[in-house]
Scaffold this motif. Sequence first.
Motif, mmCIF file in Angstrom:
data_model
loop_
_atom_site.group_PDB
_atom_site.id
_atom_site.type_symbol
_atom_site.label_atom_id
_atom_site.label_comp_id
_atom_site.label_asym_id
_atom_site.label_seq_id
_atom_site.Cartn_x
_atom_site.Cartn_y
_atom_site.Cartn_z
ATOM 1 N N GLY A 3 52.868 55.331 45.487
ATOM 2 C CA GLY A 3 51.873 54.338 45.085
ATOM 3 C C GLY A 3 50.536 54.565 45.770
ATOM 4 O O GLY A 3 49.480 54.492 45.132
ATOM 5 N N ARG A 4 50.571 54.867 47.069
ATOM 6 C CA ARG A 4 49.326 55.145 47.802
ATOM 7 C C ARG A 4 48.650 56.404 47.253
ATOM 8 O O ARG A 4 47.429 56.444 47.108
ATOM 9 N N MET A 5 49.457 57.432 46.950
ATOM 10 C CA MET A 5 48.878 58.665 46.403
ATOM 11 C C MET A 5 48.200 58.388 45.058
ATOM 12 O O MET A 5 47.127 58.930 44.777
ATOM 13 N N LEU A 6 48.805 57.544 44.238
ATOM 14 C CA LEU A 6 48.208 57.197 42.947
ATOM 15 C C LEU A 6 46.894 56.449 43.135
ATOM 16 O O LEU A 6 45.950 56.636 42.360
ATOM 17 N N ASP A 7 46.831 55.601 44.177
ATOM 18 C CA ASP A 7 45.595 54.867 44.472
ATOM 19 C C ASP A 7 44.500 55.790 44.963
ATOM 20 O O ASP A 7 43.327 55.590 44.644
ATOM 21 N N GLU A 8 44.876 56.788 45.745
ATOM 22 C CA GLU A 8 43.897 57.629 46.424
ATOM 23 C C GLU A 8 43.453 58.839 45.616
ATOM 24 O O GLU A 8 42.411 59.420 45.908
ATOM 25 N N SER A 9 44.222 59.243 44.615
ATOM 26 C CA SER A 9 43.898 60.453 43.863
ATOM 27 C C SER A 9 43.681 60.135 42.384
ATOM 28 O O SER A 9 44.644 59.838 41.665
ATOM 29 N N SER A 10 42.454 60.234 41.956
ATOM 30 C CA SER A 10 42.166 59.985 40.540
ATOM 31 C C SER A 10 42.804 61.061 39.658
ATOM 32 O O SER A 10 43.197 60.778 38.525
ATOM 33 N N ASP A 11 42.926 62.278 40.172
ATOM 34 C CA ASP A 11 43.570 63.350 39.401
ATOM 35 C C ASP A 11 45.050 63.047 39.177
ATOM 36 O O ASP A 11 45.574 63.234 38.071
ATOM 37 N N LEU A 12 45.728 62.573 40.218
ATOM 38 C CA LEU A 12 47.142 62.239 40.094
ATOM 39 C C LEU A 12 47.317 61.037 39.154
ATOM 40 O O LEU A 12 48.219 61.031 38.318
ATOM 41 N N ALA A 13 46.454 60.053 39.284
ATOM 42 C CA ALA A 13 46.517 58.881 38.395
ATOM 43 C C ALA A 13 46.306 59.302 36.941
ATOM 44 O O ALA A 13 46.974 58.796 36.035
ATOM 45 N N ARG A 14 45.409 60.235 36.709
ATOM 46 C CA ARG A 14 45.160 60.735 35.354
ATOM 47 C C ARG A 14 46.376 61.492 34.824
ATOM 48 O O ARG A 14 46.748 61.355 33.664
ATOM 49 N N LEU A 15 47.029 62.267 35.683
ATOM 50 C CA LEU A 15 48.243 62.988 35.299
ATOM 51 C C LEU A 15 49.324 62.008 34.849
ATOM 52 O O LEU A 15 50.038 62.259 33.881
ATOM 53 N N VAL A 16 49.422 60.883 35.530
ATOM 54 C CA VAL A 16 50.428 59.871 35.215
ATOM 55 C C VAL A 16 50.105 59.153 33.909
ATOM 56 O O VAL A 16 50.982 58.917 33.087
ATOM 57 N N ARG A 17 48.854 58.804 33.704
ATOM 58 C CA ARG A 17 48.448 58.004 32.540
ATOM 59 C C ARG A 17 48.277 58.802 31.256
ATOM 60 O O ARG A 17 48.514 58.284 30.170
ATOM 61 N N SER A 18 47.852 60.024 31.354
ATOM 62 C CA SER A 18 47.438 60.774 30.169
ATOM 63 C C SER A 18 48.609 61.380 29.395
ATOM 64 O O SER A 18 49.423 62.116 29.963
ATOM 65 N N PRO A 19 48.670 61.109 28.102
ATOM 66 C CA PRO A 19 49.716 61.720 27.275
ATOM 67 C C PRO A 19 49.385 63.171 26.902
ATOM 68 O O PRO A 19 50.195 63.841 26.281
ATOM 69 N N VAL A 20 48.211 63.638 27.307
ATOM 70 C CA VAL A 20 47.774 64.999 26.978
ATOM 71 C C VAL A 20 48.628 66.037 27.698
ATOM 72 O O VAL A 20 48.911 67.103 27.154
ATOM 73 N N PHE A 21 49.074 65.713 28.918
ATOM 74 C CA PHE A 21 49.862 66.654 29.703
ATOM 75 C C PHE A 21 51.289 66.694 29.177
ATOM 76 O O PHE A 21 51.892 65.660 28.900
#
Length: 185
Positions: free
Chosen positions: A39-57
């Motif tokens: 959870g902290r990593m998702l808060d701190e890294s916009s790239d990781l948050a984008r990897l989680v949210r984006s259906p493109v990957f």
Amino acid sequence: MSSDHPVSGMAGRYATALFELAEAQNALDAVAGDLAAIGRMLDESSDLARLVRSPVFSADEQTRAFGAVLDKAGTSTLVKNFVGLVIQNRRLFALRGMISAYTAILARTRGEMTADVASAHPLNEAQLANLKASLKTATGKDVHIDTHVDATLLGGLVVKVGSRMIDSSLKTKLNSLQIAMKEAS
């Protein structure tokens, strides 16, 4: 056993399954720690948050990238396998909800309450300790705090404990002021 941990929705079902596996392996706290770190990593890294949210990957891309992050973080095999299953089932977008649901199940099992706290900036240890003490005084129970950052709040906090919500965010105060000014004119 899942009836002992009433949660709803897809995130709740995944969290219940993880809880039961962690309970069987006597790893409840270790899994909670790993999930909090994610959870902290998702808060701190916009790239990781984008990897989680984006259906493109693709699932393979998400597995490789998230696997590397979890390996570097020293995450337990149970949590790595869980996240791998979540990715394989194309449910990574719900990971934050799964983390919150697991935390709620663990807190309920221990007789604690869980507070979901959104802040404009990450809270430091002193702020968390003060908030925890205030919530314990208000509720009369030990309160586990699940934090996440919401930059749109501008400042302040939004705290949800059970069915109660306390919104002291600057965003809400500004919106209320704007409405009051419109009514006055």
